[in-house]
Motif scaffolding. Structure first.
Motif, PDB file in Angstrom:
ATOM      1  N   ASP A  48      36.445  38.146  20.984  1.00 50.90           N
ATOM      2  CA  ASP A  48      35.434  39.109  20.537  1.00 50.90           C
ATOM      3  C   ASP A  48      35.928  40.035  19.433  1.00 50.90           C
ATOM      4  OD1 ASP A  48      37.176  40.601  22.038  1.00 50.90           O
ATOM      5  OD2 ASP A  48      35.725  41.187  23.561  1.00 50.90           O
ATOM      6  N   ALA A  49      37.155  39.807  18.955  1.00 55.51           N
ATOM      7  CA  ALA A  49      37.633  40.603  17.828  1.00 55.51           C
ATOM      8  C   ALA A  49      36.992  40.143  16.528  1.00 55.51           C
ATOM      9  CB  ALA A  49      39.148  40.501  17.712  1.00 55.51           C
ATOM     10  N   VAL A  50      36.277  39.003  16.596  1.00 54.15           N
ATOM     11  CA  VAL A  50      35.650  38.410  15.425  1.00 54.15           C
ATOM     12  C   VAL A  50      34.154  38.277  15.649  1.00 54.15           C
ATOM     13  CG1 VAL A  50      35.456  36.257  14.105  1.00 54.15           C
ATOM     14  CG2 VAL A  50      37.709  37.172  14.658  1.00 54.15           C
ATOM     15  N   ASP A  51      33.375  38.479  14.598  1.00 57.24           N
ATOM     16  CA  ASP A  51      31.931  38.271  14.625  1.00 57.24           C
ATOM     17  C   ASP A  51      31.645  36.852  14.136  1.00 57.24           C
ATOM     18  OD1 ASP A  51      29.193  38.329  14.474  1.00 57.24           O
ATOM     19  OD2 ASP A  51      29.065  39.910  12.970  1.00 57.24           O
ATOM     20  N   TRP A  52      31.399  35.919  15.075  1.00 58.99           N
ATOM     21  CA  TRP A  52      31.199  34.519  14.730  1.00 58.99           C
ATOM     22  C   TRP A  52      29.763  34.277  14.292  1.00 58.99           C
ATOM     23  CZ3 TRP A  52      35.677  32.038  14.513  1.00 58.99           C
ATOM     24  CH2 TRP A  52      36.733  32.477  15.315  1.00 58.99           C
ATOM     25  N   ARG A  53      29.595  33.507  13.235  1.00 58.25           N
ATOM     26  CA  ARG A  53      28.264  33.176  12.725  1.00 58.25           C
ATOM     27  C   ARG A  53      28.145  31.661  12.557  1.00 58.25           C
ATOM     28  NH1 ARG A  53      26.522  37.822   9.743  1.00 58.25           N
ATOM     29  NH2 ARG A  53      27.298  39.647  10.898  1.00 58.25           N
TER      30      ARG A  53
END
Length: 493
Positions: A48-53
């Motif tokens: 969740d440290a990254v905003d995945w798209r």
């Protein structure tokens, strides 16, 4: 704010020795949020440290060369979707690595170069691949991280994608420098059926990959067998090691490359081999049940058209199987849309005469006409669309509307077939996938014709780099020193 990362990629194994062509719809592209559901990446929620798209990810059943139109349309949509996103910090490039496109070499590197033009040199790219993919220097240059499976059969698909995602997230949030990349092309080209990690020397090679990856100063290590039924300069084995310490990645890459080269003559087929007739003779003489046989030359999971009739024709010609009370044989499978439609209309228990196969690959026999009893029909089947089982003598022939791979026990039981109770199970496959391997009491790999014929030396490769083992068995030792590939900063001069 969290780093924003797009997930994108196209994947397929493309046999240039098959007359089939792969169209765009075969990739079953997932778009936007569909990417997370279709490909089931539960680990992304944990990172969740990254905003995945999700952008667009498409994976096709292995087959023939991808049409230029299909690739152009999918590539254009990928670029448009990435261009519509906010400034991206990273890209998870989810590919196979063995895609061949009409009129284009190194398609995955070409697409990543176009992606780089859209997202810019500042975006960090982590590439996740199959170990049967191909790794050119250009693909390594365009990637900041690059990894692949460590098992064949592939039981670590999810683990590999998770590793690629986690290493990317760590790099984006840790603030460290981009890793050093050591790439070594290894002039060996072998089929997956000769390089399984179930047995030596493949098992030892990939154990060494994990050991190198755990060394201080190393972020990741990977070894690619390559794709044997492609024919481009990039089709060969390769090793890549990445990490912050150049000495460590260089030493690790050279260790793995030397290990691969030194073991080249020890790679052998993962099971005893023979002609289909010889394998059938052994199966009938054996008390092991069920006895599995791979019809390897038309394996649809390696790039075969799947509709070669040669193998089934040989099976049905055997006198042992003409009596309905003879040895129970399951044969999977043969595409035949019209045959399946006839079985569906007639219903279970009906006797029908149908013709199937050789609509795509007729080089080894034309369409096959059979008369038998409809044993089962099934609709709305993933990949196959509709399936039917036709009992011809004691042989249960699985017919499909569209190509389908048969890897799981449920593929048979859902058609009212019990593979454990059968005498012989013949599957268009190479090495047995885990469930089939577990249920088979014994098995053989039949060397049969088709788009993924195992006789690589005589297939007719024209564009691979020579010398190459086993095409040039007496070749001198190659240069296995590490090529240090600099971090991507933009187009090379």
């Amino acid at each position: 704010m969290r780093p924003v990362v797009a997930i994108v990629g196209l994947g397929v194994e493309s046999s240039v020795f098959s007359p089939a062509r792969t169209p765009g719809f075969a990739f079953l592209p997932a778009r936007g949020a569909e990417v997370f559901g279709r490909y089931q990446y539960p680990f992304l929620a944990d990172i969740d440290a990254v905003d995945w798209r999700g952008a667009l990810v498409g994976k096709a059943l292995p087959g023939g060369v991808v049409t230029a139109r299909a690739f152009a349309e999918l590539a254009e949509e990928i670029l448009e979707r990435l261009g519509a996103m906010t400034l991206l910090d990273g890209v998870l490039y989810d590919i196979h690595g063995a895609m061949t496109v009409e009129g284009l070499d190194d398609a995955e590197a070409w697409l990543l170069a176009r992606i780089r033009e859209v997202v810019g040199p500042q975006a960090v790219v982590s590439t996740s691949m199959d170990l049967h993919g191909n790794v050119s220097r250009e693909l390594v240059r365009l990637s900041d991280l690059i990894t692949c499976y460590r098992t064949a059969p592939h039981v670590d698909v999810a683990a590999t994608k998770e590793r690629a995602a986690r290493k990317l997230a760590e790099l984006l949030t840790g603030g460290g420098p981009l890793p050093v990349k050591a790439w070594i092309p290894v002039p060996v080209l072998l089929a997956g059926e000769q390089t399984s990690t179930r047995v030596e020397p493949g098992r030892g090679l990939y154990e060494a990959v994990a050991e190198v990856a755990s060394e201080p100063g190393v972020t990741d290590a990977a070894a690619w067998v390559g794709y044997a039924w492609g024919d481009e300069p990039r089709n060969h084995a390769a090793v890549v090691v990445t990490g912050p310490a150049e000495d460590a990645v260089r030493a690790g890459a050279e260790r793995l490359a030397r290990h691969f080269w030194d073991a080249r003559r020890d790679f052998a087929f993962v099971a005893p081999t023979g002609t289909l007739d010889a394998c059938l003779d052994e199966a009938l003489a054996s008390s092991a049940r069920p006895y599995a046989i791979s019809d390897s030359g038309d394996n649809p999971t390696a790039g075969g058209a799947g509709d070669v009739t040669w193998g089934l024709r040989r099976v049905l010609a055997r006198p042992e199987f003409r009596d309905p009370d003879g040895p129970v044989v399951i044969y999977a499978s043969l595409p035949g849309p019209a045959a399946v439609a006839t079985c569906l209309r007639a219903g279970v228990g009906a006797t029908v005469t149908v013709t199937a196969g050789a609509e795509v690959d007729d080089r080894h026999g034309g369409p096959l006409t059979m008369t038998g009893v409809v044993h089962a029909v099934r609709e709305d089947v993933p990949h196959a669309d509709t399936e039917a089982v036709l009992r011809v003598g004691s042989v249960h022939v699985i017919l499909t509307k569209e190509r389908k791979a048969y890897h799981r026990e449920s593929d048979f039981t859902e058609l009212s077939l019990d593979p454990r109770a059968a005498d012989v199970v013949i599957v268009k496959i190479g090495y047995l996938e885990p469930e089939l391997y577990a249920l088979a009491a014994d098995w053989r790999l039949a060397l049969t014709p088709g788009g993924v014929d195992q006789d690589l030396v005589h297939l007719g490769h024209r564009r691979i780099r020579r010398p190459m083992f086993p095409f040039d068995p007496g070749m001198a030792d190659p240069d296995l020193s590490a090529r240090i590939v600099p971090p991507f900063t933009g187009p090379e001069e």
